[in-house]
Design a protein around this motif. Structure first.
Motif, PDB file in Angstrom:
ATOM      1  N   MET A   1       0.794  -1.147  -0.170  1.00  9.34           N
ATOM      2  CA  MET A   1      -0.049  -0.119   0.119  1.00  9.34           C
ATOM      3  C   MET A   1       0.971   1.125  -0.012  1.00  9.34           C
ATOM      4  N   VAL A   2       0.514   2.422  -0.644  1.00 11.09           N
ATOM      5  CA  VAL A   2       1.173   3.490  -0.742  1.00 11.09           C
ATOM      6  C   VAL A   2       1.056   4.119   0.712  1.00 11.09           C
ATOM      7  N   LYS A   3       2.593   4.291   1.131  1.00 13.07           N
ATOM      8  CA  LYS A   3       2.574   5.176   2.437  1.00 13.07           C
ATOM      9  C   LYS A   3       2.578   6.673   2.337  1.00 13.07           C
ATOM     10  N   SER A   4       3.304   7.278   1.605  1.00 10.51           N
ATOM     11  CA  SER A   4       3.448   8.609   1.346  1.00 10.51           C
ATOM     12  C   SER A   4       3.830   8.741  -0.290  1.00 10.51           C
ATOM     13  N   LEU A   5       3.494  10.085  -0.701  1.00  7.93           N
ATOM     14  CA  LEU A   5       4.130  10.785  -1.816  1.00  7.93           C
ATOM     15  C   LEU A   5       5.173  11.290  -1.833  1.00  7.93           C
ATOM     16  N   LYS A   6       6.376  10.967  -2.495  1.00  6.10           N
ATOM     17  CA  LYS A   6       7.637  11.480  -2.073  1.00  6.10           C
ATOM     18  C   LYS A   6       7.798  12.877  -3.028  1.00  6.10           C
ATOM     19  N   ARG A   7       8.738  13.756  -2.612  1.00  2.00           N
ATOM     20  CA  ARG A   7       9.002  14.708  -3.241  1.00  2.00           C
ATOM     21  C   ARG A   7       9.575  14.623  -4.634  1.00  2.00           C
ATOM     22  N   ASN A   8      10.375  13.358  -4.794  1.00  2.00           N
ATOM     23  CA  ASN A   8      11.027  13.310  -5.968  1.00  2.00           C
ATOM     24  C   ASN A   8      10.041  12.466  -6.973  1.00  2.00           C
ATOM     25  N   GLY A   9       8.658  12.444  -6.742  1.00  2.00           N
ATOM     26  CA  GLY A   9       7.740  11.853  -7.747  1.00  2.00           C
ATOM     27  C   GLY A   9       7.691  10.369  -7.480  1.00  2.00           C
ATOM     28  N   ARG A  10       8.307   9.695  -6.528  1.00  2.00           N
ATOM     29  CA  ARG A  10       8.280   8.209  -6.194  1.00  2.00           C
ATOM     30  C   ARG A  10       7.272   8.070  -4.859  1.00  2.00           C
ATOM     31  N   LEU A  11       7.120   6.868  -4.692  1.00  4.13           N
ATOM     32  CA  LEU A  11       6.150   6.513  -3.859  1.00  4.13           C
ATOM     33  C   LEU A  11       6.996   5.799  -2.478  1.00  4.13           C
ATOM     34  N   SER A  12       6.685   5.858  -1.225  1.00  4.76           N
ATOM     35  CA  SER A  12       7.150   4.750  -0.398  1.00  4.76           C
ATOM     36  C   SER A  12       5.968   3.977  -0.106  1.00  4.76           C
ATOM     37  N   LEU A  13       6.272   2.906   0.265  1.00  5.96           N
ATOM     38  CA  LEU A  13       5.277   1.883   0.504  1.00  5.96           C
ATOM     39  C   LEU A  13       5.458   0.838   1.897  1.00  5.96           C
ATOM     40  N   VAL A  14       4.387   0.337   2.124  1.00  8.46           N
ATOM     41  CA  VAL A  14       4.237  -0.572   3.260  1.00  8.46           C
ATOM     42  C   VAL A  14       3.826  -1.959   2.880  1.00  8.46           C
ATOM     43  N   PRO A  15       4.130  -3.152   3.492  1.00  9.92           N
ATOM     44  CA  PRO A  15       3.546  -4.393   2.970  1.00  9.92           C
ATOM     45  C   PRO A  15       2.307  -4.656   3.409  1.00  9.92           C
TER      46      PRO A  15
ATOM     47  N   LYS B   1      -8.533   3.258 -11.640  1.00  6.33           N
ATOM     48  CA  LYS B   1      -7.402   3.521 -12.433  1.00  6.33           C
ATOM     49  C   LYS B   1      -6.015   2.885 -11.996  1.00  6.33           C
ATOM     50  N   THR B   2      -5.309   2.387 -13.031  1.00  3.50           N
ATOM     51  CA  THR B   2      -4.016   1.547 -12.346  1.00  3.50           C
ATOM     52  C   THR B   2      -2.912   2.227 -13.189  1.00  3.50           C
ATOM     53  N   THR B   3      -1.721   2.299 -12.567  1.00  5.87           N
ATOM     54  CA  THR B   3      -0.599   2.955 -12.843  1.00  5.87           C
ATOM     55  C   THR B   3       0.548   1.663 -12.812  1.00  5.87           C
ATOM     56  N   THR B   4       1.376   1.497 -13.673  1.00  5.02           N
ATOM     57  CA  THR B   4       2.378   0.424 -13.338  1.00  5.02           C
ATOM     58  C   THR B   4       3.718   1.044 -12.847  1.00  5.02           C
ATOM     59  N   GLY B   5       4.535   0.443 -12.234  1.00  2.00           N
ATOM     60  CA  GLY B   5       5.697   0.827 -11.785  1.00  2.00           C
ATOM     61  C   GLY B   5       6.881  -0.474 -11.485  1.00  2.00           C
ATOM     62  N   THR B   6       7.951  -0.073 -10.604  1.00  2.00           N
ATOM     63  CA  THR B   6       9.110  -0.980 -10.323  1.00  2.00           C
ATOM     64  C   THR B   6       9.184  -0.485  -9.019  1.00  2.00           C
TER      65      THR B   6
ATOM     66  N   GLY C   1       7.349  12.975 -14.565  1.00  2.00           N
ATOM     67  CA  GLY C   1       7.116  13.821 -13.548  1.00  2.00           C
ATOM     68  C   GLY C   1       7.992  13.561 -12.445  1.00  2.00           C
ATOM     69  N   SER C   2       8.388  14.447 -11.584  1.00  2.00           N
ATOM     70  CA  SER C   2       9.231  14.149 -10.469  1.00  2.00           C
ATOM     71  C   SER C   2       8.941  15.029  -9.314  1.00  2.00           C
ATOM     72  N   SER C   3       7.755  15.039  -8.975  1.00  2.00           N
ATOM     73  CA  SER C   3       7.130  15.866  -7.903  1.00  2.00           C
ATOM     74  C   SER C   3       5.929  15.326  -7.302  1.00  2.00           C
ATOM     75  N   ILE C   4       5.546  15.844  -5.955  1.00  2.00           N
ATOM     76  CA  ILE C   4       4.130  15.547  -5.499  1.00  2.00           C
ATOM     77  C   ILE C   4       2.916  15.909  -6.288  1.00  2.00           C
ATOM     78  N   ASP C   5       3.101  17.200  -6.742  1.00  2.00           N
ATOM     79  CA  ASP C   5       2.023  17.652  -7.533  1.00  2.00           C
ATOM     80  C   ASP C   5       1.758  16.835  -8.637  1.00  2.00           C
ATOM     81  N   GLY C   6       2.710  16.310  -9.291  1.00  2.00           N
ATOM     82  CA  GLY C   6       2.543  15.493 -10.741  1.00  2.00           C
ATOM     83  C   GLY C   6       2.058  14.170 -10.146  1.00  2.00           C
TER      84      GLY C   6
END
Length: 381
Positions: A83-97, A119-124, A157-162
């Motif tokens: 699950m998404v824990k937080s939106l990061k300033r660099n446009g990436r996501l922190s997560l928890v199991p 809506k789904t978004t893919t990532g790594t 994109g590389s920001s929380i706003d994005g």
């Protein structure tokens, strides 16, 4: 010889087809509607009546020769996830199991982020220090832990706003690609064989009974739970008329374990304590009588749907039968022969008489039920 009997009684092609379809459906605990629909459709095709609980677990019924006492076979549809824990300033996501599993098995995984509005978004999933050309040996020395991972999205994109504009929010579910591979050798490699392989074995058992005109000896419930990986399990799906319940789940193949890679493993005890001695021996007797390859094992860091059922106050006998699984909660592997063995045992168990058939009570007649003598009955030494 036992494997020939086993393979002839269960349609392995059907088993693998169902398993592959189940594995391709994301179903981390809390996000199980799609896989519930899939299993309901399969039950419809097998002409097995069922009902859904308020939370979405499935309670199906196989009509037996006798109505009482009832028995149940249970497995779970939910898997590990994130699950998404937080939106990061660099446009990436922190997560928890979601569920209990090591972050080392998440590194490098391809994932989907499931946001509002379907809506789904893919990532790594990547470690915070992912580039050897930048961090050199720090790539290897950084600690293993979920706090040291982040999700890189396949979006510019590389920001929380994005992230916000894309509809990504804290609390969005993250599902992991299963990476299913069916090998010619009979091995099945995939994430989340725990416990979708268990679901496939139960459906394959029902399929075999239907097409061989086999009827259970008792009215039997087929239970498919939706939150076993977070400890809830079968606590919410049972009814009071069930006397005995067999859970189907994975047995761990590892040093110090006695799990059978090509047969059934009957669990004698797990972290919640011993399983019912009478039901467990009944299953072992069936394996011996029917020539089903089996072993016995004890699991110290493990619990099943059965534990949750007992903790919820259900007064039932429980047992656990397992397919062999390597690298549980990681990149898992099982073998079709082990899955077919479990399916075959489920068929034979449903055909078998109840433990105490002379009485409708769970315990049975006093003359048959092992009884501890009272102090007045004990003779002095």
């Amino acid at each position: 010889m036992s494997r020939i009997i086993m393979e002839n009684s269960v349609n392995q092609e059907y088993l693998l087809d169902v398993l592959q379809r189940l594995l391709e459906i994301p179903s981390p605990s809390g996000m199980t509607d799609d896989i519930v629909r899939c299993v309901c459709n399969e039950l419809d095709a097998l002409e097995v009546p069922y009902e859904l609980t308020r939370r979405g677990a499935i309670r199906a019924t196989l009509k037996g020769v006798n109505h009482k006492p009832r028995r149940a076979v249970v497995t779970h549809l939910d898997t590990l996830g994130g699950m998404v824990k937080s939106l990061k300033r660099n446009g990436r996501l922190s997560l928890v199991p979601i569920g209990t599993w090591s972050s080392r098995f998440a590194e490098g995984a391809r994932v989907r982020i499931h946001s509002d509005g379907n809506k789904t978004t893919t990532g790594t999933i990547l470690p915070l220090k992912a580039s050897g050309h930048t961090y050199n040996e720090e790539v290897d020395s950084q600690p293993v832990g979920w706090e040291n991972l982040e999700v890189r999205l396949d979006e510019p994109g590389s920001s929380i706003d994005g992230l916000w504009e894309k509809g990504i929010r804290v609390g969005d579910y993250i599902s992991f690609y299963p990476q299913v591979e069916l090998c010619k050798s009979g091995y099945v490699n995939s994430r989340f064989l725990d416990d979708k392989a268990g679901v496939a074995t139960i459906l394959a058992a029902v399929h075999a009974m239907k097409y061989n005109n086999v009827k259970p000896s008792l009215n039997s419930s087929l239970l498919f739970t939706i939150s076993e990986e977070i400890g809830v399990g079968a606590s919410h799906v049972l009814r009071g008329n069930v006397a005995e319940m067999v859970s189907v789940d994975n047995g761990t193949i590892a040093p110090g374990q006695n799990t059978s890679e090509f047969g059934v493993t009957v669990a004698m005890m797990d972290s919640s304590g011993p399983y019912d001695i009478h039901l467990t021996r009944h299953l072992i007797d069936i394996c011996m009588q029917e020539g089903i390859e089996f072993s016995r094992d004890v699991f110290l860091h493990y619990r099943s749907d059965a534990a949750a059922a007992l903790e919820a106050g259900n007064d039932i006998r429980t047992a656990l039968i397992c397919f062999g699984l390597d690298a549980s909660h990681g990149y898992e592997r099982t073998h079709i022969v082990s899955l077919a063995s479990v399916a075959n045992l489920v068929v034979e168990y449903l055909k078998s008489p109840p433990l105490f058939e002379d009485d409708m009570n769970v315990i049975g007649l006093e003359k048959k039920y092992p009884r501890i003598k009272t102090s007045s009955e004990l003779k002095p030494v």
